[in-house]
Design an enzyme around this catalytic site. Structure first.
Site, mmCIF file in Angstrom:
data_model
loop_
_atom_site.group_PDB
_atom_site.id
_atom_site.type_symbol
_atom_site.label_atom_id
_atom_site.label_comp_id
_atom_site.label_asym_id
_atom_site.label_seq_id
_atom_site.Cartn_x
_atom_site.Cartn_y
_atom_site.Cartn_z
ATOM 1 N N HIS A 18 0.817 -1.216 0.000
ATOM 2 C CA HIS A 18 0.000 0.000 0.000
ATOM 3 C C HIS A 18 0.850 1.265 0.000
ATOM 4 O O HIS A 18 0.468 2.263 -0.619
ATOM 5 C CB HIS A 18 -0.970 -0.022 1.188
ATOM 6 C CG HIS A 18 -2.016 -1.086 1.059
ATOM 7 N ND1 HIS A 18 -2.649 -1.673 2.126
ATOM 8 C CD2 HIS A 18 -2.543 -1.692 -0.055
ATOM 9 C CE1 HIS A 18 -3.518 -2.580 1.687
ATOM 10 N NE2 HIS A 18 -3.463 -2.607 0.381
ATOM 11 N N HIS A 41 -8.176 -7.680 -7.851
ATOM 12 C CA HIS A 41 -8.506 -8.551 -6.710
ATOM 13 C C HIS A 41 -8.626 -7.634 -5.501
ATOM 14 O O HIS A 41 -7.690 -7.466 -4.724
ATOM 15 C CB HIS A 41 -7.412 -9.594 -6.493
ATOM 16 C CG HIS A 41 -7.207 -10.514 -7.652
ATOM 17 N ND1 HIS A 41 -6.661 -10.102 -8.841
ATOM 18 C CD2 HIS A 41 -7.497 -11.835 -7.804
ATOM 19 C CE1 HIS A 41 -6.619 -11.131 -9.674
ATOM 20 N NE2 HIS A 41 -7.118 -12.201 -9.070
ATOM 21 N N SER A 99 -6.799 -1.566 -0.667
ATOM 22 C CA SER A 99 -6.291 -0.872 -1.861
ATOM 23 C C SER A 99 -7.348 -0.017 -2.577
ATOM 24 O O SER A 99 -7.047 1.135 -2.942
ATOM 25 C CB SER A 99 -5.643 -1.868 -2.827
ATOM 26 O OG SER A 99 -6.513 -2.937 -3.130
ATOM 27 N N GLU A 117 -13.842 -8.065 -7.819
ATOM 28 C CA GLU A 117 -13.706 -8.934 -6.639
ATOM 29 C C GLU A 117 -14.653 -10.103 -6.875
ATOM 30 O O GLU A 117 -15.821 -9.908 -7.163
ATOM 31 C CB GLU A 117 -14.067 -8.143 -5.365
ATOM 32 C CG GLU A 117 -14.277 -8.973 -4.126
ATOM 33 C CD GLU A 117 -13.094 -9.847 -3.739
ATOM 34 O OE1 GLU A 117 -11.965 -9.345 -3.629
ATOM 35 O OE2 GLU A 117 -13.314 -11.066 -3.547
ATOM 36 N N ASP A 142 -14.021 -12.425 -12.417
ATOM 37 C CA ASP A 142 -12.655 -12.917 -12.307
ATOM 38 C C ASP A 142 -11.666 -11.797 -12.678
ATOM 39 O O ASP A 142 -11.680 -11.293 -13.806
ATOM 40 C CB ASP A 142 -12.490 -14.108 -13.268
ATOM 41 C CG ASP A 142 -11.123 -14.736 -13.158
ATOM 42 O OD1 ASP A 142 -10.259 -14.211 -12.417
ATOM 43 O OD2 ASP A 142 -10.908 -15.772 -13.832
ATOM 44 N N GLY A 143 -10.828 -11.444 -11.730
ATOM 45 C CA GLY A 143 -9.897 -10.339 -11.944
ATOM 46 C C GLY A 143 -8.899 -10.581 -13.059
ATOM 47 O O GLY A 143 -8.386 -9.630 -13.666
ATOM 48 N N ASP A 163 -3.358 -8.456 -7.265
ATOM 49 C CA ASP A 163 -3.090 -8.849 -5.877
ATOM 50 C C ASP A 163 -3.930 -10.062 -5.481
ATOM 51 O O ASP A 163 -4.787 -9.986 -4.603
ATOM 52 C CB ASP A 163 -3.423 -7.629 -4.984
ATOM 53 C CG ASP A 163 -3.108 -7.862 -3.530
ATOM 54 O OD1 ASP A 163 -2.295 -8.743 -3.230
ATOM 55 O OD2 ASP A 163 -3.675 -7.146 -2.682
#
Ligand SMILES: C[S@@+](CC[C@H](N)C(=O)[O-])C[C@H]1O[C@@H](n2cnc3c(N)ncnc32)[C@H](O)[C@@H]1O
Length: 280
Positions: A18, A41, A99, A117, A142-143, A163
């Site tokens: 971060h 994600h 994030s 997400e 799906d990211g 991520d």
């Protein structure tokens, strides 16, 4: 999908990820031209560090907890702590921004954010949380599909945080494939790919694949809080930064030694930063 970030929010890996994410977006925002932030994600927006999950692991105590009351933070970390303080105006550390929240807090009027997400409950929480912000689109999908679905972006400037939870054995390879797809679609995309460091030797094929993936520039940044030749949990973490904005690496030279010494849980802590492809 068993992974819940609420158990880990604010730990040493979040601090690294971060603090660097925030600095990358603020460096990109030196230019007036709008940008698009992609968070493939995303987790949820805010985590209660005194809630049941974070309380059970206490991981944040060895992460943001160690920086919270310091008066000698390097500038990059002071900016990051300030961003967390925004959500804790009373001074007591309770809420930790994930994030999407950290970036939402610094998004300018013409900037945009696309979030995905997969977890239904978390995605709904995010949708509700950002429902009134016209700049932010939340998708439950799906990211890994994000680059194909959204790149190139109209703004021509994009920052993508990749991520995943790394619950499955093939996830490092999926990340490389997704990053390659992203760069093929928009070569100037700035990407931060987070990965866990448990036993460093097991990561060697990943390093080699990244170096040979045909990416323009890749800066590897790692922070170790325990020796990385044991398989004892999350010994450290890393970020593969594709097309990082200057002068991030100069600022990290000043920050990482301090951070490693302060977040070490066993031994002295360690860090490294080098280019796996391209260079400054
Ligand atoms: C490490 S957490 C994200 C933390 C967040 N990026 C942050 O920094 O605050 C990973 C998240 O990815 C979600 N996830 C797992 N598989 C996914 C997938 N294929 N696509 C999108 N999200 C996924 C998990 O539910 C979890 O919330």
């Amino acid at each position: 999908m068993n992974y819940r970030h609420s158990f880990h929010a604010g730990n040493h890996a979040d601090v690294l990820k971060h603090a660097i994410l925030l600095r990358m977006i603020t460096l990109m925002q030196r230019k007036d031209a709008p940008l698009c932030y992609l968070d493939s994600h995303a987790g949820t927006g805010l985590y209660d560090l005194q809630g049941e999950d974070a309380g059970r692991t206490g991981e944040y105590l060895d992460g943001i907890g160690r920086l919270w009351a310091r008066d000698d933070l390097p500038e990059l970390l002071a900016d990051y702590r300030q961003a967390v303080m925004l959500h804790n105006p009373g001074g007591e550390l309770r809420l930790y921004p994930g994030s999407p929240q950290l970036v939402a807090d610094v998004l300018r009027e013409d900037d945009r954010m696309i979030v995905s997400e997969l977890h239904a409950e978390d995605a709904q929480t995010l949708k509700d949380h950002f429902a009134h912000d016209y700049r932010i689109a939340v998708h439950q999908r799906d990211g890994y599909e994000l680059p194909k679905a959204f790149l190139p972006v109209a703004e021509k400037r994009a920052l993508w945080l990749l991520d995943p939870p790394f619950e499955k054995g093939d996830e490092l390879q999926r990340c490389i494939t997704a990053v390659q797809a992203g760069i093929q679609r928009m070569r100037q995309t700035v990407i931060a790919l987070w990965y866990p460091v448990k036993d460093e030797r097991l990561l060697r094929p990943f390093y080699q694949s990244i170096a040979r993936a045909g990416l323009p520039k890749v800066l590897r940044v790692e922070l170790g809080v325990r020796p990385t030749d044991t398989s004892l949990g999350l010994n450290g973490s890393g970020l593969m930064l594709v097309n990082p904005p200057w002068p991030l690496w100069e600022q990290l030279e000043e920050t990482l030694p301090w951070l490693a010494s302060q977040l070490a849980q066993s031994g002295e802590g360690s860090w490294r930063m080098d280019w796996l492809a391209g260079g400054p």
